[in-house]
Scaffold this active site. Structure first.
Site, PDB file in Angstrom:
ATOM      1  CE  LYS A  33      14.767  -5.932  66.784  1.00  0.00           C
ATOM      2  NZ  LYS A  33      15.929  -5.413  67.520  1.00  0.00           N
ATOM      3  CE  LYS A  79      14.760  -9.667  67.806  1.00  0.00           C
ATOM      4  NZ  LYS A  79      15.755  -8.767  68.299  1.00  0.00           N
TER       5      LYS A  79
HETATM    6  C1  PBG Z   1      17.519  -4.551  70.368  1.00  0.00           C
HETATM    7  C2  PBG Z   1      17.224  -5.970  70.367  1.00  0.00           C
HETATM    8  C3  PBG Z   1      16.030  -6.495  70.823  1.00  0.00           C
HETATM    9  C4  PBG Z   1      16.150  -7.863  70.718  1.00  0.00           C
HETATM   10  C5  PBG Z   1      17.412  -8.157  70.205  1.00  0.00           C
HETATM   11  N1  PBG Z   1      18.070  -6.949  69.975  1.00  0.00           N
HETATM   12  C6  PBG Z   1      14.839  -5.842  71.413  1.00  0.00           C
HETATM   13  C7  PBG Z   1      14.185  -4.711  70.750  1.00  0.00           C
HETATM   14  O1  PBG Z   1      14.282  -4.518  69.546  1.00  0.00           O
HETATM   15  O2  PBG Z   1      13.532  -3.971  71.479  1.00  0.00           O
HETATM   16  C8  PBG Z   1      15.071  -8.803  71.142  1.00  0.00           C
HETATM   17  C9  PBG Z   1      15.452 -10.180  71.376  1.00  0.00           C
HETATM   18  C10 PBG Z   1      14.461 -10.974  72.137  1.00  0.00           C
HETATM   19  O3  PBG Z   1      13.325 -10.559  72.428  1.00  0.00           O
HETATM   20  O4  PBG Z   1      14.839 -12.091  72.463  1.00  0.00           O
HETATM   21  N2  PBG Z   1      18.371  -4.055  69.438  1.00  0.00           N
END
Ligand code: PBG
Length: 334
Positions: A205, A258
């Site tokens: 991520k 992601k």
């Molecule tokens: C937070 C989380 C995020 C997303 C999924 N879980 C945002 C972040 O890390 O700030 C983002 C998903 C998206 O942008 O669709 N744990």
């Protein structure tokens, strides 16, 4: 190539032969996109009693608990197989340590029970991270000197995962990027006799600019919130391969990359090292970009969405989390 085969109009290889009709093209296609590939994110709110739109995610709404059973049934009837639940938490319950995350009667735990009861065929994933529950919007416990504390955060995620399993979740999906959390959650679930509850690890991520609309949706912090001490640097590939390997070794059932489009190379590389199912998250900012262009009539929605999602399958994804899931189920598989 011999002289004989070079005259204009007589190429030796005619690859266009196999592109002559839709039937033929579909017969020789490497990649297919199925409804069952799509995981549908659902925002469940305890703040409002009505469905509320999200300005930067047109077509996606925050669903109050009272409407969730109907929403889950609709998703099941559309032929989708799974949902990924995210909570929208009352600001009064947010703290610096995010302890509301492991309230057994918290909004996420109630949401899981509701979906399981209303739509027994659906596979239920729930995001595991503290950001919807922290006053600062970070995914971890924040120290007084501004550090995100790894091990106390992992301890909180272990507790949170058990409450989600008790509520009936099929898969917990840790999205926090703390070190060692997969092994710790696996061990805690097993100890609590939830050995059949799986883990979808957000393995790679990245600290991305494309999460903005999501943060608006869950109210988890200001634009530009810096998560670079725990999310991956998007300059790096090898680090993602290590994250994926460690998560697999620690017991993850599925691995996720992601965001999506900017990271197809990462997914493709992880595909070469892992035999686990891989998931790609087509994130909020990517959805918002497509929707904005479609609203301006600059892109044709069906082919643009199909091409986007198919490219993720082609890169090696088995499953795709996308805000387009419901729309795609209704419009792309006729
Ligand atoms: C937070 C989380 C995020 C997303 C999924 N879980 C945002 C972040 O890390 O700030 C983002 C998903 C998206 O942008 O669709 N744990």
């Amino acid at each position: 190539m011999s002289e004989k085969n070079t005259p204009i109009g007589h190429p030796m290889q005619r690859l266009r032969r196999l592109r002559q009709s839709e039937a033929l093209r579909s017969m020789v296609a490497d990649t297919v996109l199925n409804k069952s590939d799509l995981i549908c994110p659902v925002f469940v709110t305890e703040i409002n009693t009505e469905r509320t739109p999200i300005a930067s995610l047109p077509g996606v709404e925050r669903i109050p608990l009272a409407e969730l059973a109907a929403e889950a049934k609709r998703i099941q009837e559309l032929g989708l197989k799974s949902v990924l639940l995210f909570p929208v938490v009352d600001a009064a319950k947010k703290t610096t340590d995010g302890r509301e995350a492991f309230n057994p009667n918290g909004i996420l735990q109630q949401a899981i029970r509701t979906v399981r009861a209303a739509a027994p065929e659906l596979i239920v994933f729930a995001d595991v991270a503290l950001d919807p529950f922290t006053s600062h919007g970070h995914d971890g416990v924040l120290s007084t000197d501004g550090q995100i504390l790894n091990d106390p955060t992992v301890a909180a995620l272990m507790k949170m995962s058990v409450t989600l399993a008790e509520a009936g979740v099929h898969f917990v999906a840790p999205s926090d990027m703390m070190d060692g959390r997969i092994a710790a959650i696996r061990e805690q679930l097993d100890k609590s006799h939830f050995e059949n509850v799986g883990i979808l690890a957000y393995s790679a991520k990245y600290a991305s600019a494309f999460y903005g609309p999501f943060r608006e949706a869950v109210g988890s912090g200001a634009r530009g919130l810096d998560k670079k001490t725990y999310q991956l640097n998007y300059a790096n590939v090898r680090e993602a391969l290590l994250e994926a390997q460690y998560d697999e070794d620690e017991g993850a059932d599925m691995l996720m990359v992601k965001p999506g489009l900017c990271y197809l190379d990462i997914l493709c590389r992880i595909r070469q090292q892992s035999h686990k199912p891989l998931v790609m998250y087509h994130v909020s900012g990517e959805y918002a970009m497509l929707k904005a262009a479609v609203e301006k009539d600059w892109l044709d929605e069906k082919p643009a969405v199909y091409e986007t999602l198919l490219s993720m399958k082609r890169a090696g994804a088995d499953l795709i989390v996308t805000y387009y899931a419901q729309w795609a189920a209704a419009h792309l598989f006729l």
